[in-house]
Design an enzyme around this catalytic site. Sequence first.
Site, PDB file in Angstrom:
ATOM      1  N   HIS A  54       0.823  -1.214   0.000  1.00 31.19           N
ATOM      2  CA  HIS A  54       0.000   0.000   0.000  1.00 31.19           C
ATOM      3  C   HIS A  54       0.856   1.262   0.000  1.00 31.19           C
ATOM      4  O   HIS A  54       0.426   2.303   0.489  1.00 31.19           O
ATOM      5  CB  HIS A  54      -0.916   0.016   1.226  1.00 31.19           C
ATOM      6  CG  HIS A  54      -1.936  -1.079   1.232  1.00 31.19           C
ATOM      7  ND1 HIS A  54      -2.895  -1.209   0.258  1.00 31.19           N
ATOM      8  CD2 HIS A  54      -2.146  -2.101   2.104  1.00 31.19           C
ATOM      9  CE1 HIS A  54      -3.657  -2.260   0.516  1.00 31.19           C
ATOM     10  NE2 HIS A  54      -3.221  -2.822   1.620  1.00 31.19           N
ATOM     11  N   GLU A 154      -5.960 -11.942   6.963  1.00 28.12           N
ATOM     12  CA  GLU A 154      -6.765 -10.723   6.891  1.00 28.12           C
ATOM     13  C   GLU A 154      -8.109 -10.956   6.218  1.00 28.12           C
ATOM     14  O   GLU A 154      -8.732 -10.010   5.714  1.00 28.12           O
ATOM     15  CB  GLU A 154      -5.980  -9.619   6.178  1.00 28.12           C
ATOM     16  CG  GLU A 154      -5.277 -10.060   4.909  1.00 28.12           C
ATOM     17  CD  GLU A 154      -4.280  -9.034   4.409  1.00 28.12           C
ATOM     18  OE1 GLU A 154      -4.349  -7.865   4.809  1.00 28.12           O
ATOM     19  OE2 GLU A 154      -3.410  -9.409   3.598  1.00 28.12           O
ATOM     20  N   ASP A 180      -8.568  -5.032   6.470  1.00 29.29           N
ATOM     21  CA  ASP A 180      -9.060  -6.010   5.495  1.00 29.29           C
ATOM     22  C   ASP A 180      -9.884  -7.097   6.175  1.00 29.29           C
ATOM     23  O   ASP A 180     -10.875  -7.578   5.611  1.00 29.29           O
ATOM     24  CB  ASP A 180      -7.895  -6.632   4.737  1.00 29.29           C
ATOM     25  CG  ASP A 180      -7.395  -5.735   3.611  1.00 29.29           C
ATOM     26  OD1 ASP A 180      -8.226  -5.073   2.976  1.00 29.29           O
ATOM     27  OD2 ASP A 180      -6.187  -5.706   3.373  1.00 29.29           O
TER      28      ASP A 180
END
Length: 267
Positions: A54, A154, A180
């Site tokens: 990310h 996740e 997530d």
Amino acid sequence: MSPAVAVPRPVNRLRGLLESGGTAIGLACHTGDPHVAETLAMAGFDYLYLDQQHSVGALASPVEVLRAAARTGTTPLVRVAANDPVLIGRALDAGAEGVIVPTVESADDARRAVAATHYAPMGTRSWGPTRSAFGLGSDPAAVNDQVLCLVMIETAEGVARAQEIAAIPGVHGVYVGPGDLAVSLGLSPTDGPRDERHRTAVKVICAACDTAGIAAGITGDPRTEAARGFRMVTVGSDIAFLKAGLAEARARRDAFRTTDDKGVATT
């Protein structure tokens, strides 16, 4: 003839800390900027992970960021963008001493991550220590003894298989992706972690790690997370620190604008 001098084997400080039962406190770097990474690494935390999943930088190669963090005493990790042997191998060859592998949902996913992280006979990592030799060395067996493979659970599917994931040899820890995981459970990524369903899922992951004798990791406050069973806690990131600093600066600006040039409050 001079006696041979024994060369100490490279040591992964973070792996040693976790395997001794200690709790590691670290930071994350999302910008991919070498100077920022160096500043974070020099702050004296146990680890720093470069986020390729990310991040806004360092997606192609983390070499400059890892070079900046080298020899600071902080263990350099990379959260790779996917459970892919090429991405994992490149991160380790660049000098990471461990990887955080996202979206692991099964024992087979975990085995793939382990294989990509380790040299034969434990895995399938290709030997080419152009830069990684400066960190954990170039001897395959010695590197296998020190490299870290941390997998991320996740999703609800990953939680359901947490026990089998944590039990895979070569998995040294499970890092929880709370946002997530919340989305996977049908919850808000920001408010969901406070929901009982999310808390129950986290308990399942921590219990699986405890049974397997490995560490559970998460982002948060170490006082709160250690009480929940986590032994690896990321307490902040470059972006979070920047936002906090900006919020403080805005508060000072707003306070100034409510006063005149003599320091008298204006209304």
